[in-house]
Design a protein around this motif. Structure first.
Motif, PDB file in Angstrom:
ATOM      1  N   ASN A  99       0.848  -1.186   0.000  1.00 15.85           N
ATOM      2  CA  ASN A  99       0.000   0.000   0.000  1.00 15.85           C
ATOM      3  C   ASN A  99       0.885   1.238   0.000  1.00 15.85           C
ATOM      4  O   ASN A  99       1.980   1.233   0.575  1.00 15.85           O
ATOM      5  N   PRO A 100       0.410   2.329  -0.610  1.00 16.61           N
ATOM      6  CA  PRO A 100       1.241   3.545  -0.645  1.00 16.61           C
ATOM      7  C   PRO A 100       1.309   4.220   0.733  1.00 16.61           C
ATOM      8  O   PRO A 100       0.500   3.962   1.622  1.00 16.61           O
ATOM      9  N   ILE A 101       2.262   5.132   0.888  1.00 15.58           N
ATOM     10  CA  ILE A 101       2.433   5.937   2.091  1.00 15.58           C
ATOM     11  C   ILE A 101       1.840   7.322   1.838  1.00 15.58           C
ATOM     12  O   ILE A 101       1.994   7.900   0.753  1.00 15.58           O
ATOM     13  N   ILE A 102       1.157   7.847   2.836  1.00 21.06           N
ATOM     14  CA  ILE A 102       0.571   9.186   2.691  1.00 21.06           C
ATOM     15  C   ILE A 102       1.683  10.223   2.785  1.00 21.06           C
ATOM     16  O   ILE A 102       2.419  10.291   3.784  1.00 21.06           O
ATOM     17  N   ASN A 103       1.790  11.044   1.770  1.00 22.08           N
ATOM     18  CA  ASN A 103       2.792  12.107   1.751  1.00 22.08           C
ATOM     19  C   ASN A 103       2.263  13.383   2.398  1.00 22.08           C
ATOM     20  O   ASN A 103       2.958  14.037   3.169  1.00 22.08           O
ATOM     21  N   ARG A 104       0.999  13.716   2.116  1.00 22.11           N
ATOM     22  CA  ARG A 104       0.420  14.961   2.606  1.00 22.11           C
ATOM     23  C   ARG A 104      -1.095  14.837   2.643  1.00 22.11           C
ATOM     24  O   ARG A 104      -1.681  14.146   1.809  1.00 22.11           O
ATOM     25  N   ILE A 105      -1.734  15.508   3.629  1.00 26.90           N
ATOM     26  CA  ILE A 105      -3.202  15.536   3.714  1.00 26.90           C
ATOM     27  C   ILE A 105      -3.650  16.973   3.548  1.00 26.90           C
ATOM     28  O   ILE A 105      -3.191  17.871   4.276  1.00 26.90           O
ATOM     29  N   ASN A 106      -4.526  17.211   2.611  1.00 29.83           N
ATOM     30  CA  ASN A 106      -5.079  18.542   2.369  1.00 29.83           C
ATOM     31  C   ASN A 106      -6.603  18.498   2.475  1.00 29.83           C
ATOM     32  O   ASN A 106      -7.228  17.476   2.136  1.00 29.83           O
ATOM     33  N   ILE A 107      -7.161  19.623   2.927  1.00 31.35           N
ATOM     34  CA  ILE A 107      -8.613  19.784   2.931  1.00 31.35           C
ATOM     35  C   ILE A 107      -8.918  21.052   2.158  1.00 31.35           C
ATOM     36  O   ILE A 107      -8.390  22.127   2.469  1.00 31.35           O
ATOM     37  N   ASP A 123      -7.622  12.660  12.474  1.00 31.46           N
ATOM     38  CA  ASP A 123      -6.424  12.089  13.091  1.00 31.46           C
ATOM     39  C   ASP A 123      -5.666  11.176  12.107  1.00 31.46           C
ATOM     40  O   ASP A 123      -5.344  10.033  12.409  1.00 31.46           O
ATOM     41  N   VAL A 124      -5.404  11.693  10.927  1.00 28.92           N
ATOM     42  CA  VAL A 124      -4.598  10.982   9.917  1.00 28.92           C
ATOM     43  C   VAL A 124      -3.336  11.795   9.698  1.00 28.92           C
ATOM     44  O   VAL A 124      -3.399  12.973   9.328  1.00 28.92           O
ATOM     45  N   GLN A 125      -2.186  11.177   9.899  1.00 28.76           N
ATOM     46  CA  GLN A 125      -0.915  11.870   9.812  1.00 28.76           C
ATOM     47  C   GLN A 125      -0.144  11.432   8.568  1.00 28.76           C
ATOM     48  O   GLN A 125      -0.295  10.307   8.082  1.00 28.76           O
ATOM     49  N   PRO A 126       0.717  12.333   8.049  1.00 28.53           N
ATOM     50  CA  PRO A 126       1.622  11.922   6.954  1.00 28.53           C
ATOM     51  C   PRO A 126       2.523  10.764   7.395  1.00 28.53           C
ATOM     52  O   PRO A 126       2.767  10.560   8.577  1.00 28.53           O
ATOM     53  N   ARG A 127       2.984  10.001   6.384  1.00 27.14           N
ATOM     54  CA  ARG A 127       3.843   8.823   6.572  1.00 27.14           C
ATOM     55  C   ARG A 127       3.054   7.633   7.123  1.00 27.14           C
ATOM     56  O   ARG A 127       3.643   6.611   7.476  1.00 27.14           O
ATOM     57  N   ARG A 128       1.738   7.761   7.155  1.00 26.26           N
ATOM     58  CA  ARG A 128       0.910   6.626   7.535  1.00 26.26           C
ATOM     59  C   ARG A 128       0.560   5.832   6.285  1.00 26.26           C
ATOM     60  O   ARG A 128       0.450   6.390   5.188  1.00 26.26           O
ATOM     61  N   VAL A 129       0.388   4.523   6.433  1.00 27.30           N
ATOM     62  CA  VAL A 129       0.005   3.675   5.304  1.00 27.30           C
ATOM     63  C   VAL A 129      -1.416   4.022   4.869  1.00 27.30           C
ATOM     64  O   VAL A 129      -2.330   4.095   5.693  1.00 27.30           O
ATOM     65  N   PHE A 130      -1.589   4.223   3.578  1.00 29.48           N
ATOM     66  CA  PHE A 130      -2.903   4.566   3.048  1.00 29.48           C
ATOM     67  C   PHE A 130      -3.676   3.308   2.678  1.00 29.48           C
ATOM     68  O   PHE A 130      -3.148   2.381   2.055  1.00 29.48           O
ATOM     69  N   THR A 131      -4.968   3.305   3.055  1.00 30.65           N
ATOM     70  CA  THR A 131      -5.897   2.258   2.622  1.00 30.65           C
ATOM     71  C   THR A 131      -7.220   2.906   2.263  1.00 30.65           C
ATOM     72  O   THR A 131      -7.532   4.023   2.712  1.00 30.65           O
ATOM     73  N   GLN A 132      -8.004   2.207   1.468  1.00 26.19           N
ATOM     74  CA  GLN A 132      -9.323   2.699   1.115  1.00 26.19           C
ATOM     75  C   GLN A 132     -10.199   2.839   2.368  1.00 26.19           C
ATOM     76  O   GLN A 132     -10.983   3.781   2.489  1.00 26.19           O
ATOM     77  N   LYS A 133     -10.051   1.911   3.284  1.00 28.61           N
ATOM     78  CA  LYS A 133     -10.831   1.953   4.519  1.00 28.61           C
ATOM     79  C   LYS A 133     -10.535   3.215   5.309  1.00 28.61           C
ATOM     80  O   LYS A 133     -11.439   3.866   5.861  1.00 28.61           O
ATOM     81  N   LEU A 134      -9.260   3.603   5.376  1.00 22.61           N
ATOM     82  CA  LEU A 134      -8.881   4.820   6.101  1.00 22.61           C
ATOM     83  C   LEU A 134      -9.545   6.047   5.484  1.00 22.61           C
ATOM     84  O   LEU A 134     -10.061   6.919   6.194  1.00 22.61           O
TER      85      LEU A 134
END
Length: 759
Positions: A99-107, A123-134
């Motif tokens: 699964n990819p790693i989250i680089n950045r979260i934008n709203i 409560d989702v931080q960068p460098r966390r593993v990304f999943t569809q469920k998340l």
């Protein structure tokens, strides 16, 4: 014979099928010993990490079923997007796609709610593993947050931007939609009380254009559930013991312009209390005395608030005799046909308790001794609820804690109690800038720095400067609440002030030392020594009176003693309790001025209708007399303004015949009777109204020449109304008063406005 042939045929068919099933099972679930395990496709996750999740090691005998379990475990980690496992003659190959790693979260697209608040919620931080469920869970959380704020038309769409090195940017595109509020609140089944009355009893409100600062008109399921409880409490407080309230889930109007909220009520019968009985498993209890603690007013109408208060009073009364843990249970029997009910109270078994230990909890900064010295109980004392309540109030009045809770738990035996004092500390250091305006003092500015709990010791240090059109002052001081290791409060301060009236300016500089202590039953004593030098200048060219001190530097050395008793629940905005205080000052211990000043003041506050209406009565009286010399102008009393509304700050009493300026008097009294309430007003906007009458007089001067009516003792009085408003800028007060008794030389002011803020 026929049955025998059927059985033979069945057995023959079973024999043909059984070997076929065994071969299929063996072909699909063969036992193979593992000789090698290969991991392919991993870039970020190490091979060791992959192998750690496998229930298989080299040398193990595996089946297809155990490989399926391994596949399931790897998927459960959330680290992998795709996994395949192959088994070729004992060589197990695991081919994974991470699964990819989250680089950045934008709203994007949000305006009503800030990025910080939305990101904190998901409560989702960068460098966390990304999943569809998340992504789906975060989307649901954002929608819930918007709906809680009344934006039920909001939409959130997650977007995935793929980057190199198996990274993604996670973007939530928000369409906040309109703010949908409550457009109507209706009731059905209510016969005794109108919809208007019931709307005022709940916390939710219909949308109103003028209440733009209120959030009570937002549709909130949690608040509406609370409204159901409020409606029940409203009816239970008015005798309807069988009240039933249900809420129809709010419906969004077809045009999505608002919500319609409806409550269904079954009021039932209104009851009066016929009989109250009590049985106690505690011996030697005065049962008639406990029953007398219930007060259902003259009409004896049932009121759940009065029932609950009676139960609390019984618990407290038994606590005064040392019973810490008492089970008090009410049982209500209704007779609908007669509209009456009976109350039976059972007091369970209990033993007298002693304080085994007092624990101070969560005081990370304030020393234990600072809290313990406010306790009226110590270890080994007989348990006493009244003393414990007073101790809690003493600790709360220190002002060091945002919250003070007292919890009693059973100690090492049934007759031992551990009292836990749980505190929540708050900031006691303060840098303040105060800006205010009143029709009496005009514009004012205050700057100050203070620490009320210096190093957690309870000591207070302060410095402040105040500027206004009528007064300038500077004060620096320190207070030691446990002076010389005893129950004494020591204080010292240095001050410099300048006060201006219409014709006289007084400059005063000095020091003040004080020692005070509190005794039992809220009695306090205070002894002060003050040394100051003052200079008074008459700036008017038309003045005809004599101040007795014009152009002189007067040194005053005085000692004062104050004795009082204060049971008010709040010193600044009291709703219950009383104050009695008398203060005597003697000047003449050295210096130039020699006089005696006596001031007495008293106040009484009583709540009615369960704190909805507060009656306040207060008054003061003062007298100053020279000791072998005349009393000069700066030593006299002035009256008006805040003490007797409807008059200017010094609008009452003797005045200079030429300049028309107030000269004060040697004698003074003032009083007020006031009602403060929020009945009929919305609690959402923090408004209260008041109706009052003020009265008082000031008279007598040792320099009567050139003074208009120097000894006129006639009482002045006023009637007035006011509005008190607690705003985000600070408290505001508006008073309108009409003097109904005044003299021709008095100065009136029918309207008073006061605005204050601190930031």
């Amino acid at each position: 014979m026929r049955n025998f042939l059927l059985i033979a045929i069945f057995l023959f068919a079973s024999g043909l099928l059984l070997p076929a099933n065994e071969i299929h099972a063996q072909s699909n679930d063969q036992n193979i010993r593992v000789s090698e395990i290969r991991v392919l496709g991993n870039k970020r996750v190490s091979s060791g990490t992959v192998l750690s999740y496998l229930p298989v090691n080299i040398g193990d005998v595996v089946t297809q079923s155990s490989l399926n379990v391994a596949l399931e475990r790897l998927f459960d980690t959330g680290l992998f997007k795709d996994i395949s496992i192959d088994n070729e003659a004992g060589v197990i190959t695991i081919d994974i796609q991470e699964n990819p790693i989250i680089n950045r979260i934008n709203i994007e697209g949000n305006d009503a709610i800030s990025d910080e608040r939305l990101l904190e919620a998901i409560d989702v931080q960068p460098r966390r593993v990304f999943t569809q469920k998340l992504a789906l869970e975060a989307t649901r959380t954002l929608l819930d947050l918007y709906q809680a704020g009344g934006r039920f038309g909001a939409s959130v769409e997650p977007k995935i931007i793929e980057l190199d090195e198996n990274r993604v940017d996670l973007v939530f595109e928000v369409n906040e939609g309109p703010l949908i509020k409550i457009s109507s609140i209706s009731f059905s089944g209510n016969q005794r009380y109108s919809d208007r009355v019931l709307r005022s009893a709940i916390s939710s409100r219909e949308q109103r254009w003028w209440a733009f600062l209120s959030s009570a008109d937002k549709y909130d399921e949690g608040r509406l559930d609370y409204d159901v409880r409020l409606l029940r409490q409203f009816y239970l407080a008015r005798g309807y013991a069988d009240i039933s309230v249900t809420r129809v889930r709010g419906g969004l109007l077809p045009d999505r312009s608002g919500f319609a909220v409806s409550f269904i009520l079954n009021e039932g019968t209104q009851y009066t209390v016929r009989d109250i009985t009590l049985t106690s498993e505690i011996e030697n209890v005065d049962i008639p005395d406990l029953i007398s603690l219930f007060d259902f007013s003259d009409d004896n109408r049932y009121d759940v608030r009065r029932l609950e208060q009676g139960l609390v009073d019984i618990t407290n009364r038994l606590g005064e005799f040392g019973y810490a843990f008492v089970d008090v249970r009410p049982e209500i029997t209704t007779i609908p046909e007669d509209s009456v009910l009976d109350i039976h109270v059972t007091v369970g078994k209990a033993r007298k308790n002693f304080v085994e230990r007092i624990d101070i909890i969560d005081n990370t900064r304030t020393l234990d001794d600072v809290i313990r010295r406010e306790m009226e109980l110590v270890e080994g004392d007989a348990f006493n609820t009244l003393k414990l309540e007073r101790s809690e109030r003493n600790i709360r009045n220190l002002g060091y804690f945002a919250k003070v809770d007292v919890r009693n738990i059973q100690g090492s035996s049934e007759d031992q109690t551990i009292s836990q004092i749980i505190v929540e500390e708050q900031s006691t250091g303060e840098f303040s800038v105060g800006v205010g305006y009143s029709t009496l003092d005009k514009t004012s500015l205050n700057l100050g720095i203070a620490e009320r709990n210096f190093l957690g010791s309870g000591r207070s240090v302060r410095a402040s400067i105040g500027l206004s059109d009528s007064k300038t002052d500077f004060v620096i001081g320190v207070t030691e609440p446990y002076f010389l290791g005893r129950n004494l409060t020591g204080s010292a301060s240095l001050f410099n002030e300048k006060t201006k009236s219409s014709s006289v300016t007084t400059k005063r500089t000095g020091v003040n030392f004080g020692v005070g202590f509190s005794a039992a039953n809220d009695i306090y004593h205070q002894v002060n020594y003050r040394l100051d030098q003052s200079e008074t200048t008459d700036s008017s060219t038309t003045a005809t009176s004599v101040t007795g001190e014009n152009g002189k530097n007067i040194l005053t050395s005085s000692v004062s003693y104050t004795l009082g008793k204060d049971t008010r629940d709040n010193r600044f905005d009291p709703s219950e309790g009383y104050l009695m205080e008398i203060s005597e000052t003697l000047a003449g211990f050295g210096g130039d001025a020699k006089y005696s000043r006596t001031v007495g003041r008293a106040a009484y506050y009583q709540p009615y209708l369960f704190n909805a209406v507060i009656l306040g009565v207060r008054g003061r009286i003062g007298h100053v007399a020279g000791l072998g010399e005349n009393v000069t102008q700066s030593q006299r009393f002035s009256l008006g303004g805040r003490l007797v509304r409807g008059f200017t700050g010094s609008g009452i009493g003797p005045r200079d015949t030429g300049s028309k300026a107030a000269v004060g008097g040697n004698n003074m009294y003032a009083g007020s009777v006031e009602i403060v309430s929020d009945l009929g007003l919305s609690k959402d906007i923090g408004l209260r109204w008041t109706a009052y009458t003020d009265f008082g007089s000031v008279w007598g001067t040792d320099y009567p020449a050139g003074v208009t009516k120097p000894n006129d003792q006639a009482m002045r009085a006023s009637l007035g109304v006011g509005v008190l408003w607690d705003t985000v800028l600070g408290p505001m007060s508006f008073y309108w008063a009409d003097p109904i008794s005044k003299q021709s030389h008095d100065e009136t002011k029918r309207f008073q406005l006061s605005i204050g803020t601190r930031f």
